[in-house]
Design a protein around this motif. Structure first.
Motif, PDB file in Angstrom:
ATOM      1  N   ILE A 196      56.728  46.640  30.995  1.00  0.00           N
ATOM      2  CA  ILE A 196      56.550  48.370  30.696  1.00  0.00           C
ATOM      3  C   ILE A 196      57.946  48.974  30.436  1.00  0.00           C
ATOM      4  N   GLY A 197      57.807  50.103  29.633  1.00  0.00           N
ATOM      5  CA  GLY A 197      59.063  50.477  29.213  1.00  0.00           C
ATOM      6  C   GLY A 197      59.132  50.196  27.723  1.00  0.00           C
ATOM      7  N   GLU A 198      58.650  49.252  27.095  1.00  0.00           N
ATOM      8  CA  GLU A 198      58.934  48.725  25.780  1.00  0.00           C
ATOM      9  C   GLU A 198      57.970  49.459  24.916  1.00  0.00           C
ATOM     10  N   ALA A 199      58.173  49.192  23.785  1.00  0.00           N
ATOM     11  CA  ALA A 199      57.144  49.940  22.573  1.00  0.00           C
ATOM     12  C   ALA A 199      56.605  48.569  21.913  1.00  0.00           C
ATOM     13  N   LEU A 200      55.205  48.739  21.939  1.00  0.00           N
ATOM     14  CA  LEU A 200      54.403  47.595  21.444  1.00  0.00           C
ATOM     15  C   LEU A 200      53.956  48.069  20.010  1.00  0.00           C
ATOM     16  N   PRO A 201      54.208  47.104  18.797  1.00  0.00           N
ATOM     17  CA  PRO A 201      53.880  47.470  17.581  1.00  0.00           C
ATOM     18  C   PRO A 201      52.308  47.128  17.486  1.00  0.00           C
ATOM     19  N   VAL A 202      51.395  47.714  16.839  1.00  0.00           N
ATOM     20  CA  VAL A 202      50.025  47.647  16.619  1.00  0.00           C
ATOM     21  C   VAL A 202      49.810  48.140  15.188  1.00  0.00           C
ATOM     22  N   THR A 203      49.250  46.991  14.225  1.00  0.00           N
ATOM     23  CA  THR A 203      48.639  47.423  13.209  1.00  0.00           C
ATOM     24  C   THR A 203      47.053  47.479  13.200  1.00  0.00           C
ATOM     25  N   LEU A 204      46.458  48.514  12.755  1.00  0.00           N
ATOM     26  CA  LEU A 204      45.238  48.795  12.658  1.00  0.00           C
ATOM     27  C   LEU A 204      44.856  48.631  10.998  1.00  0.00           C
ATOM     28  N   THR A 205      43.670  48.102  11.093  1.00  0.00           N
ATOM     29  CA  THR A 205      43.221  47.721   9.668  1.00  0.00           C
ATOM     30  C   THR A 205      41.714  48.261   9.519  1.00  0.00           C
ATOM     31  N   PHE A 206      41.713  49.134   8.255  1.00  0.00           N
ATOM     32  CA  PHE A 206      40.463  49.952   7.866  1.00  0.00           C
ATOM     33  C   PHE A 206      39.393  49.029   6.857  1.00  0.00           C
ATOM     34  N   GLN A 207      38.451  49.486   6.819  1.00  0.00           N
ATOM     35  CA  GLN A 207      37.322  49.063   6.125  1.00  0.00           C
ATOM     36  C   GLN A 207      37.755  48.816   4.488  1.00  0.00           C
ATOM     37  N   ASP A 208      38.546  49.908   4.048  1.00  0.00           N
ATOM     38  CA  ASP A 208      38.793  49.682   2.714  1.00  0.00           C
ATOM     39  C   ASP A 208      39.990  48.713   2.392  1.00  0.00           C
ATOM     40  N   GLY A 209      40.767  48.187   3.565  1.00  0.00           N
ATOM     41  CA  GLY A 209      41.839  47.208   3.254  1.00  0.00           C
ATOM     42  C   GLY A 209      43.283  47.797   3.707  1.00  0.00           C
ATOM     43  N   SER A 210      43.064  49.333   3.811  1.00  0.00           N
ATOM     44  CA  SER A 210      44.401  50.071   4.419  1.00  0.00           C
ATOM     45  C   SER A 210      44.500  49.714   5.741  1.00  0.00           C
ATOM     46  N   THR A 211      45.986  50.017   6.067  1.00  0.00           N
ATOM     47  CA  THR A 211      46.430  49.505   7.231  1.00  0.00           C
ATOM     48  C   THR A 211      47.009  50.853   7.911  1.00  0.00           C
ATOM     49  N   LEU A 212      47.393  51.049   9.323  1.00  0.00           N
ATOM     50  CA  LEU A 212      48.220  51.991  10.060  1.00  0.00           C
ATOM     51  C   LEU A 212      49.060  51.209  11.019  1.00  0.00           C
ATOM     52  N   ALA A 213      50.297  51.277  10.733  1.00  0.00           N
ATOM     53  CA  ALA A 213      51.191  50.987  11.877  1.00  0.00           C
ATOM     54  C   ALA A 213      51.254  51.868  12.902  1.00  0.00           C
ATOM     55  N   ALA A 214      51.146  51.479  14.168  1.00  0.00           N
ATOM     56  CA  ALA A 214      51.314  52.458  15.258  1.00  0.00           C
ATOM     57  C   ALA A 214      52.368  51.705  16.181  1.00  0.00           C
ATOM     58  N   THR A 215      52.945  52.462  17.113  1.00  0.00           N
ATOM     59  CA  THR A 215      53.779  51.943  18.031  1.00  0.00           C
ATOM     60  C   THR A 215      53.400  52.577  19.565  1.00  0.00           C
ATOM     61  N   LEU A 216      52.956  51.808  20.502  1.00  0.00           N
ATOM     62  CA  LEU A 216      52.483  52.212  21.520  1.00  0.00           C
ATOM     63  C   LEU A 216      53.478  51.937  22.870  1.00  0.00           C
ATOM     64  N   PRO A 217      53.862  52.910  23.430  1.00  0.00           N
ATOM     65  CA  PRO A 217      54.738  52.748  24.788  1.00  0.00           C
ATOM     66  C   PRO A 217      54.054  52.037  25.708  1.00  0.00           C
ATOM     67  N   VAL A 218      54.523  51.037  26.555  1.00  0.00           N
ATOM     68  CA  VAL A 218      53.855  50.441  27.595  1.00  0.00           C
ATOM     69  C   VAL A 218      54.224  51.325  28.850  1.00  0.00           C
ATOM     70  N   TYR A 219      52.911  51.764  29.572  1.00  0.00           N
ATOM     71  CA  TYR A 219      53.197  52.096  30.806  1.00  0.00           C
ATOM     72  C   TYR A 219      52.400  51.080  31.753  1.00  0.00           C
ATOM     73  N   GLY A 220      52.925  51.041  33.112  1.00  0.00           N
ATOM     74  CA  GLY A 220      51.849  50.362  34.250  1.00  0.00           C
ATOM     75  C   GLY A 220      51.153  51.503  35.037  1.00  0.00           C
ATOM     76  N   ALA A 221      50.158  50.877  35.962  1.00  0.00           N
ATOM     77  CA  ALA A 221      49.419  51.864  36.352  1.00  0.00           C
ATOM     78  C   ALA A 221      49.844  52.933  37.072  1.00  0.00           C
ATOM     79  N   GLN A 222      51.018  53.037  37.803  1.00  0.00           N
ATOM     80  CA  GLN A 222      51.817  53.907  38.448  1.00  0.00           C
ATOM     81  C   GLN A 222      52.456  55.021  37.522  1.00  0.00           C
ATOM     82  N   THR A 223      52.557  54.722  36.313  1.00  0.00           N
ATOM     83  CA  THR A 223      53.417  55.251  35.432  1.00  0.00           C
ATOM     84  C   THR A 223      52.502  56.056  34.434  1.00  0.00           C
ATOM     85  N   ALA A 224      51.139  55.811  34.206  1.00  0.00           N
ATOM     86  CA  ALA A 224      50.375  56.147  33.269  1.00  0.00           C
ATOM     87  C   ALA A 224      50.642  57.549  32.718  1.00  0.00           C
ATOM     88  N   PRO A 225      50.677  58.061  31.607  1.00  0.00           N
ATOM     89  CA  PRO A 225      51.044  59.584  31.280  1.00  0.00           C
ATOM     90  C   PRO A 225      49.631  60.274  31.515  1.00  0.00           C
TER      91      PRO A 225
END
Ligand SMILES: [Cu+2]
Length: 148
Positions: free
Chosen positions: A119-148
């Protein structure tokens, strides 16, 4: 002169590192807003949420997601089918042209199996699309009590 040479070499290496690999170009039409990860326990799957916006003239078809913080990352959709909460494995999720898709509790989500995150760190996630392109996203990690 030596110092100048070193700087030149470094900048060339930097430029090469930024070149996308063939078939892995960043998708220029899709952007992410409101990314976050809900993490409870190491023994429970974590879930990733966000809104994906597609500014392109064609649908963007999401086919896969990966993250170093997940043993496996799957495209899921929750559905409340006459009081029975169900989750469906999605082969693809389409973001309509000039439209958006929201991943949120009770609907689309990224399901992260064997989560390794804090909780509190930022998780890198890579999304891939059908045309082969990608998208890099960063997801901040929340717990059950701290969800935005
Ligand atoms: Cu799920």
């Amino acid at each position: 002169m030596i110092v100048r040479h070193k700087v030149l070499t470094l900048s060339v290496v930097g430029a090469l590192a930024m070149l996308p690999l063939p078939g892995q170009a960043a998708n220029p039409a899709v952007t992410v807003t409101k990314p976050w990860m809900r993490y409870l326990l190491p023994s429970l799957p974590a879930a990733g949420y966000m809104t994906l916006h597609n500014s392109g003239n064609a649908d963007a078809v999401l086919t896969a997601a990966v993250s170093p913080g997940c043993g496996m990352l799957m495209l899921h959709k929750s559905q409340d089918d006459s009081g029975m909460a169900m989750m469906m494995d999605m082969q693809t999720i389409s973001i309509p042209a000039k439209g958006s898709i929201t991943f949120a509790p009770g609907g689309y989500h990224l399901m992260c199996m064997q989560p390794k995150m804090k909780i509190g760190e930022a998780l890198p996630v890579t999304l891939t699309f059908q045309d082969g392109s990608t998208l890099a996203a960063t997801l901040p990690v929340y717990g059950a009590q701290t969800a935005p």
